[in-house]
Enzyme design. Sequence first.
Site, PDB file in Angstrom:
ATOM      1  N   ASP A  12      30.935  29.450  -9.625  1.00  0.00           N
ATOM      2  CA  ASP A  12      30.151  28.319 -10.102  1.00  0.00           C
ATOM      3  C   ASP A  12      29.867  28.532 -11.595  1.00  0.00           C
ATOM      4  O   ASP A  12      30.169  29.579 -12.174  1.00  0.00           O
ATOM      5  CB  ASP A  12      28.864  28.160  -9.290  1.00  0.00           C
ATOM      6  CG  ASP A  12      28.399  26.700  -9.232  1.00  0.00           C
ATOM      7  OD1 ASP A  12      28.708  25.934 -10.167  1.00  0.00           O
ATOM      8  OD2 ASP A  12      27.718  26.330  -8.256  1.00  0.00           O
ATOM      9  N   GLU A  44      20.536  19.647  -8.942  1.00  0.00           N
ATOM     10  CA  GLU A  44      20.147  21.014  -8.592  1.00  0.00           C
ATOM     11  C   GLU A  44      19.076  21.566  -9.530  1.00  0.00           C
ATOM     12  O   GLU A  44      19.015  21.227 -10.704  1.00  0.00           O
ATOM     13  CB  GLU A  44      21.377  21.912  -8.640  1.00  0.00           C
ATOM     14  CG  GLU A  44      22.102  21.873  -9.981  1.00  0.00           C
ATOM     15  CD  GLU A  44      23.445  22.548  -9.934  1.00  0.00           C
ATOM     16  OE1 GLU A  44      23.479  23.745  -9.644  1.00  0.00           O
ATOM     17  OE2 GLU A  44      24.462  21.879 -10.211  1.00  0.00           O
TER      18      GLU A  44
END
Length: 607
Positions: A302, A498
């Site tokens: 990520d 997020e």
Amino acid sequence: MAFSRRMRVAAIGAALACTAVITPTVAAAGPTYRDASAPVPDRVEDLLSRMSLQDKIGQMTQAERVAADPQTAASAALGSVLSGGGSAPDPNTAESWADMYDDYQRAATATPLGIPLIYGVDAVHGHNNVRGATIFPHNIGLGAADDPKLTEDIGRATAEEISGTGIDWDFAPCLCVARNDRWGRTYESFGETPERPTAHATAVNGLQGEALNAPGSVLATAKHYIGDGGTTGGDDQGNTEIDEQELRRVHLPPFQEAVNRDVGSVMISYSSWNGLKLHAHSYLVNDVLKGELGFKGFVISDYDAIDQIDGQLGFTAEEVATAINSGLDMIMVPNDWKKFTELLRGEVENGHVPMSRIDDANRRILTKKFELGLFENPYTDRRFTGTVGSPEHRALARDAVRKSQVLLKNDGGLLPLPKDGGKLFVAGKNADDIGNQSGGWTISWQGESGPITPGTTILQGIKDAAKGSQVTYDRYGTGIDTSYSAAIAVVGETPYAEGKGDRPSGMGVDQEDQETLQKLEDSGVPVIAVTVSGRPLDIGHDLPNWDALLASWLPGTEGAGVADVLFGDYNPTGTLPMTWMNSADQQPINDGDGQEPLFPYGFGLQY
């Protein structure tokens, strides 16, 4: 429709059969990796044999477009470039994206080895970085619709829009199992039990198509491996504190299904499992994902996530070696990619990362590039550019919206509403706002309120559906009186993604919504609450004041699908993919845990 590979082979065979003289096949000149007829493993091995260590490290590196323009990326032999949320060319049009992508490929293919790059984006509910693209409901809505074929069709439509901008790799689907609604990524989950996320792994087939090199196909990514939806307190990037049995029972099945469907890549989660960061978890990546599950694609990190392994800001040689040895094949280092390549080279040269690991990573990456057909067709397939935001895709999105609506309360059969002859009052901050109804990951990373992209607001959908009625709108509910037959309050959340979306404290509607609802309730007019949100909201104490409640989740650009249900053009069929709490104090609350919910998992009324 595009010809399948089998159809193309049959057509070629028929043409050869009609040829009077058959000439022997002449061996193609040049290296094997350039021969499109050679088996992919042979092409990979031939190319590997010609690559330097620096070439191989480049293939394992992914930079953000703003940190590596086409010439820079090519000169560094970078294997991949990405656009993070909101990272778009100017102007933000499908044509500009296609031109930008082609510039990158033109530079990459002009290098001595001519290895095309692969370009990644987070197209998580449509090609959501591109203004004018079709924005589909977020996964929580598709989980409510619980129609895996619909999810596959949306994946196919999304892949076509992505292809029309040149992009060949999508960081989707998210196959997390969200176990605590405080988590800011709850809306990226198809459901709180493994069954729905597993069933909706059909998104992989929609994105990747019958073959990766078929027109309109892109590489899919199963994310975020593993347990990101199970962190303590719903803390984004937090710690999932469960035993291996529960990890396997709850969080592993969707990834097993994605591997079964030949997903091309897997993205690792920022989070930890019992204190160890997933980006450093050799057992879960090497042994379970690649070994036990048999994953043959490549593993991507990520965004800057390897920098979190030691908990200190600034990634180190040890973090680089740990991540690569733990089974990560490509590292997303958006801005510090030069430092990463230098550190990885040093770790290979000093023996901390074996050359066999570098070659394995390159085999996995290059295999997908060959399977995608990038060596033969590196540029944008402009036949698909016109599909971006097309009427056909918007019609599919509208169908998804109507199927995702969950009717939770309908006292006295207030819904469906009549289309003509009455007076309707519409209020609420989410009634006339494309940005709010689309949520995060729309045009920008966190999303934002306002007319950020073309579409139909819920208010416009109501007006279009009830042309024979008088529809009055006031965001704050000012002006309502007893002459109205019903009031529709479109309330809920504003966009987030997020991190910023975590709600460790309150989970109810905000002060503005409370004041708007109070005005409507005080009028004595029947109230229909429509919640636009990325999760169930804490509304147990408000519910007795409402005559009807419709959960609309985050529907995207096609708000007319909400009106289709409100006015009875579509009988609601959606069911809850998440248990709806009585109060936020119950979080986490999940099916079968013995707590008494406001509405149970799987609940949904019909007319």
